[in-house]
Design a protein around this motif. Structure first.
Motif, short mmCIF file in Angstrom:
data_model
loop_
_atom_site.label_atom_id
_atom_site.label_comp_id
_atom_site.label_asym_id
_atom_site.label_seq_id
_atom_site.Cartn_x
_atom_site.Cartn_y
_atom_site.Cartn_z
N UNK A 354 49.97 42.50 25.24
CA UNK A 354 49.45 42.10 23.92
C UNK A 354 47.98 41.72 24.02
N UNK A 355 47.60 41.01 25.08
CA UNK A 355 46.20 40.59 25.26
C UNK A 355 45.26 41.78 25.35
N UNK A 356 45.73 42.84 25.98
CA UNK A 356 44.87 44.02 26.17
C UNK A 356 45.08 45.08 25.09
N UNK A 357 45.98 44.81 24.14
CA UNK A 357 46.30 45.80 23.12
C UNK A 357 45.34 45.68 21.93
N UNK A 358 44.04 45.79 22.22
CA UNK A 358 43.00 45.79 21.19
C UNK A 358 42.13 47.02 21.36
N UNK A 359 41.40 47.34 20.31
CA UNK A 359 40.44 48.44 20.42
C UNK A 359 39.23 47.94 21.20
N UNK A 405 38.89 44.22 38.87
CA UNK A 405 39.02 45.00 37.62
C UNK A 405 37.91 46.02 37.41
N UNK A 406 36.73 45.78 38.01
CA UNK A 406 35.63 46.73 37.85
C UNK A 406 35.90 48.06 38.55
N UNK A 407 36.88 48.08 39.44
CA UNK A 407 37.20 49.30 40.17
C UNK A 407 38.02 50.29 39.32
N UNK A 408 38.63 49.79 38.24
CA UNK A 408 39.48 50.64 37.42
C UNK A 408 38.69 51.33 36.33
N UNK A 409 39.18 52.47 35.88
CA UNK A 409 38.46 53.27 34.88
C UNK A 409 38.97 53.08 33.47
N UNK A 410 40.18 52.56 33.32
CA UNK A 410 40.74 52.36 31.99
C UNK A 410 41.26 50.94 31.84
N UNK A 412 44.10 50.24 30.50
CA UNK A 412 45.51 50.29 30.86
C UNK A 412 45.71 49.99 32.35
N UNK A 413 44.81 50.52 33.19
CA UNK A 413 44.90 50.27 34.63
C UNK A 413 44.67 48.79 34.94
N UNK A 414 43.71 48.18 34.24
CA UNK A 414 43.44 46.74 34.44
C UNK A 414 44.66 45.93 34.04
N UNK A 415 45.23 46.28 32.87
CA UNK A 415 46.41 45.58 32.37
C UNK A 415 47.57 45.67 33.36
N UNK A 416 47.82 46.86 33.90
CA UNK A 416 48.92 47.06 34.85
C UNK A 416 48.67 46.26 36.13
N UNK A 417 47.41 46.20 36.57
CA UNK A 417 47.11 45.46 37.80
C UNK A 417 47.39 43.97 37.62
N UNK A 418 46.92 43.41 36.50
CA UNK A 418 47.16 41.99 36.26
C UNK A 418 48.66 41.71 36.10
#
Length: 549
Positions: A354-359, A405-410, A412-418
């Motif tokens: 939910x936290x990352x589900x923004x534009x 988190x700076x290593x990820x490109x999307x 969604x990848x940041x969200x999955x990592x956290x």
């Protein structure tokens, strides 16, 4: 005479400084010494030394941590590191923390110490002269009178009330307001860390403090094209600044930047304060001043994304971001903390989504993303400390990897990592919480929880359970993941949080009830552990109770 405190766990080292030189030939006197950072912090509040000479590696609280704690009480405190470690890391950290010098014990001579004291003396005298100039320029409050209060009210009325131009012109004439041009801009100026700076001030002191800030701002803009400033609320000052005719957007930015730099320079020179300044668009007359005030305010609010100490210009991109509901966002983060405490893995994962589900497309949304990342890292850090979880077990490295988190490109990848990290952390804390402590450590914990409101010491606990204090320290840290001192402080803070939320007791009364002998030290530790001052914690709790988030 300037006061000196010596902090070193080795008694011979403390004594050496006493006889290495003839202190009577200097402008300094040693007022006390301490054998670790915690003891020194307690004595610091009592003696308020001008110079602290400290070792780095000490038990309970080391020198670097001690410096960080004192910096929160006094930003310009003078420190000298005296260590037996010829280590670049220590030297680098000492420089980052603003130490005046870094000396090696084995190589220290009397001449070195004399030269060092002379250097620190010059620094202290320069600061004293700066403060004297500040007194001359700013502390003259003889003109702070009833007329000044009325002028402040008049400026607020111009800014916030729906007045006609005729009414505005009457106010301008009546109070002789300095609006002598036809072009203006509004600056919304926030004093960074205002609550922390003023929480111990009495009403009269706060009144004078605000007046001094306002006077510096007024003098800064008077030296340009003129204008007026008033204090609004909560460390927010509003400046209505006169401009020459605007021939281009480039000239507007240049003039605005110059004005902001003048204000910053004056504030640094006389009060050593940091500012965040929101800048409105330019406008032709005062009729729509409230609109431009809101532009400046919305720009300044973006310090939550962009960091403190910046000048932020209003534009359409900022207008979009200012619509983010920070109250709702903070509520979501609090809900996430509760789910982690309950070890609810599935709901925790959904809450992160939910936290990352923004534009999050665009530059300013990127700053929102950075903010969410930092909040999650803060939650992780607090939980690791509370449950004794080592970073190596959670991240496979011995530090908090804030750059990950700076290593990820999307997104969604940041969200999955956290999500993965939080699930792993919950499992680790479940294992930690289920761990059966040895009989002796259980005894120690029971004693602490029964006597936390008293001035208990390591010696008392070790005597109570029949273990040598050195062995007790090692065993306690080994089984719980934290040292005894931190465990006691954390337990006291948890008890304090409940009293802050459930009672109307004054903060100093709560400090005493949970075992802190000094309210200032209590506030310092509370803020370090919770991220909020006791006042801020109570205010946020009251807001949640009222259902206004």
């Amino acid at each position: 005479m300037y006061k000196v405190m010596v902090v070193d766990d080795e008694k011979p080292a403390r004594e050496t400084l006493n006889y290495l030189i003839d202190w009577e030939k200097t402008s300094f006197v040693i007022v006390d010494s301490a054998k670790n950072g915690k003891e020194a912090l307690d004595k610091y509040i009592k003696y308020k030394p001008d110079l602290i000479i400290t070792d780095i590696q000490m038990p309970v609280m080391d020198g670097l941590e001690f410096i960080r704690e004192v910096r929160m009480l006094k930003r310009n405190q003078k420190f000298v590191i005296l260590s037996c470690h010829e280590n670049f890391y220590y030297a680098k950290e000492a420089i980052k923390l603003g130490a005046s010098d870094y000396l090696l014990k084995d190589l220290l001579t009397s001449n070195d110490l004399y030269e060092l004291l002379e250097k620190v003396k010059r620094e202290l005298e320069e600061e004293k002269e700066k403060f004297t100039n500040y007194n001359k320029v700013v502390f003259d409050t003889s003109d702070y009178n009833y007329k000044e209060e009325l002028k402040n009210i008049a400026l607020k009325s111009l800014t916030f009330e729906n007045m006609t131009m005729e009414e505005m012109n009457n106010y301008i004439d009546k109070f002789n307001l300095n609006f002598r041009t036809s072009y203006f801009l509004v600056l919304c100026i926030f004093i960074d860390d205002y609550k922390k700076l003023t929480e111990e001030m009495k009403y009269t002191e706060l009144k004078i403090f605000n007046y001094q800030i306002k006077k510096i701002i007024n003098e800064s803009i008077d030296g340009y094209f003129g204008g007026e400033c008033f204090y609004n609320e909560n460390g927010q000052f509003v400046a209505i600044v006169c401009l020459e005719s605007i021939t281009s957007q480039l000239k507007f930015y240049a003039d605005s930047h110059t004005i902001c730099q003048r204000i910053r320079k004056g504030m640094t020179k006389y009060m050593d304060l940091k500012l965040t300044i929101g800048v409105s668009e330019s406008f032709h007359d005062l009729k729509n001043i409230n609109k431009y005030y809101n532009e400046a305010l919305n720009a300044a609010k973006l310090r939550i994304f962009m960091g403190k100490g910046k000048t932020i210009f209003y534009n359409t991109n900022i207008a979009k971001v200012s619509n983010i509901d920070m109250g709702a966002l903070d509520k979501k983060l609090d809900e996430l903390k509760e789910l982690i405490d309950k070890s609810d893995i599935e709901k925790t994962k959904k809450e992160v989504e939910v936290l990352y589900n923004n534009n999050l497309s665009g530059f300013m949304q990127y700053n929102y993303l950075k903010y969410i990342n930092s909040c999650l890292f803060n939650i992780i850090m607090e939980n690791c400390k509370e449950h004794g979880i080592n970073y190596i077990d959670l991240f496979e490295c011995n530090y908090l990897p804030v750059e990950k988190p700076d290593e990820f490109e999307t997104v969604q990848e940041i969200c999955e990592w956290f999500s993965q990290i939080l699930v792993k952390m919950i499992n680790l804390q479940l294992n930690k919480d289920d761990k059966k402590y040895s009989f002796r450590i259980k005894e120690a914990i029971e004693y602490i929880e029964k006597n936390y409101n008293k001035d208990i010491s390591l010696e008392e606990i070790s005597d109570e359970i029949g273990l040598h204090k050195g062995y007790l320290c090692r065993l306690f840290k080994q089984e719980t993941g934290v040292n005894i001192t931190d465990y006691i402080i954390n337990y006291r803070i948890e008890k304090a949080k409940k009293l802050i939320v459930t009672t109307n007791d004054k903060l100093y009364e709560i400090a005493e009830k949970v075992g802190f002998s000094n309210a200032q030290y209590f506030s310092l530790k509370f803020r370090k552990i919770t991220g909020k001052t006791p006042i801020e914690y109570r205010e946020s709790s009251n807001i949640r109770k009222a259902g206004n988030i």
